[in-house]
Design an enzyme around this catalytic site. Structure first.
Site, PDB file in Angstrom:
ATOM      1  N   GLY A  70      56.889  24.586  39.829  1.00  0.00           N
ATOM      2  CA  GLY A  70      55.867  24.822  39.036  1.00  0.00           C
ATOM      3  C   GLY A  70      56.350  25.659  37.583  1.00  0.00           C
ATOM      4  O   GLY A  70      57.612  25.998  37.660  1.00  0.00           O
ATOM      5  N   SER A 116      64.365  27.087  33.824  1.00  0.00           N
ATOM      6  CA  SER A 116      64.377  26.163  34.804  1.00  0.00           C
ATOM      7  C   SER A 116      64.994  26.911  36.046  1.00  0.00           C
ATOM      8  O   SER A 116      65.942  27.450  36.304  1.00  0.00           O
ATOM      9  CB  SER A 116      65.274  25.206  34.321  1.00  0.00           C
ATOM     10  OG  SER A 116      65.690  24.223  35.287  1.00  0.00           O
ATOM     11  N   SER A 147      62.359  25.196  31.550  1.00  0.00           N
ATOM     12  CA  SER A 147      61.951  24.331  32.654  1.00  0.00           C
ATOM     13  C   SER A 147      62.008  22.885  32.326  1.00  0.00           C
ATOM     14  O   SER A 147      61.962  22.274  31.070  1.00  0.00           O
ATOM     15  CB  SER A 147      60.072  24.461  32.800  1.00  0.00           C
ATOM     16  OG  SER A 147      59.672  23.390  33.451  1.00  0.00           O
ATOM     17  N   GLU A 167      60.282  20.437  32.859  1.00  0.00           N
ATOM     18  CA  GLU A 167      58.712  19.961  32.409  1.00  0.00           C
ATOM     19  C   GLU A 167      58.533  20.244  30.950  1.00  0.00           C
ATOM     20  O   GLU A 167      57.465  20.473  30.611  1.00  0.00           O
ATOM     21  CB  GLU A 167      57.860  20.206  33.264  1.00  0.00           C
ATOM     22  CG  GLU A 167      58.183  19.552  34.933  1.00  0.00           C
ATOM     23  CD  GLU A 167      58.144  18.052  34.883  1.00  0.00           C
ATOM     24  OE1 GLU A 167      57.827  17.311  33.945  1.00  0.00           O
ATOM     25  OE2 GLU A 167      58.186  17.452  35.901  1.00  0.00           O
TER      26      GLU A 167
HETATM   27 ZN    ZN Z   1      56.479  19.708  39.277  1.00  0.00          ZN
END
Ligand code: ZN
Length: 213
Positions: free
Chosen positions: A28, A45, A74, A76
């Site tokens: 997450g 990250s 991260s 994402e």
């Molecule tokens: Zn994920």
């Protein structure tokens, strides 16, 4: 250090995300956007949320350039910045692998309006097809699929929630996990009775002012 307050919020709410059972381990990620500076603070990250300090949080521009911080953002990061680039009013993004939302994401089941708390997202919570994690393609797909909603299931992956501030966005993630659990349980037990369009419309109106806070 740029965005001190936003960095502290990322640390505080990262811990809350774990404490509220919305993710496990280092999975997450979350971010907070400062509209005035046009910068956002994002979790680093692969770091333990309880070991992350505000100085570990990374500051980025919505175009994807690092503005401050020694850690790697991260993986994402694109899934966060696309909302700050393209959707006015969004000042926080939270991504979780919470259990029931991810269960539905693996079934490819969008969540229909079966409980009034679906209004935390909108009329529904849509679901994307599977797209490789950590790619801009996933970011674009989530952005397109979410539409005007505030939550979206990521096919075979997890959940993305967004909102006007981090506290409200974390509530979106938590309440949509609750709706996901209800939908899974009611589908296992039988056929859920869904709210009618006029019923959800009234709830959406009453939710309007919470979102703008
Ligand atoms: Zn994920």
């Amino acid at each position: 250090m740029l965005l001190q307050q936003e960095r502290e919020q990322v640390v505080e709410y990262g811990r809350k995300m774990l404490e509220r059972g919305l993710t496990v381990g280092t999975f997450g990620n979350l971010s907070v956007y400062n509209e005035k500076e046009n910068l956002f603070a994002i979790s680093p990250s692969g770091t333990d949320y309880f070991k992350t300090a505000p100085s570990d949080v990374v500051v980025m521009t919505p175009d994807g350039e690092k503005a401050d911080g020694d850690c790697k953002p991260s993986s994402e990061v694109d899934m966060h910045r696309i909302f700050y680039q393209k959707r006015p009013g969004i000042r926080s993004v939270v991504h979780t692998h919470s259990r029931f939302a991810t269960t539905l994401a693996c079934l490819g089941w969008p969540i229909p309006p079966l409980h009034y708390l679906i209004a935390y997202s909108g009329r529904e919570v849509p679901c994307t097809p599977y797209v490789q994690f950590g790619t801009y393609e996933l970011a674009q797909c989530v952005y397109d699929t979410m539409g005007e909603n505030y939550a979206c299931l990521l096919g075979n992956h997890g959940l993305l929630a967004c909102g006007g501030n981090i506290s409200y966005t974390m509530d979106v993630a938590e309440q949509i996990e609750f709706c996901a659990e209800l939908y899974y349980r009611t589908r296992v037990a039988g056929t859920p009775k869904l709210l009618a369009e006029h019923e959800i419309e009234v709830v959406l109106e009453s939710f309007q002012h919470y979102r703008q806070k």
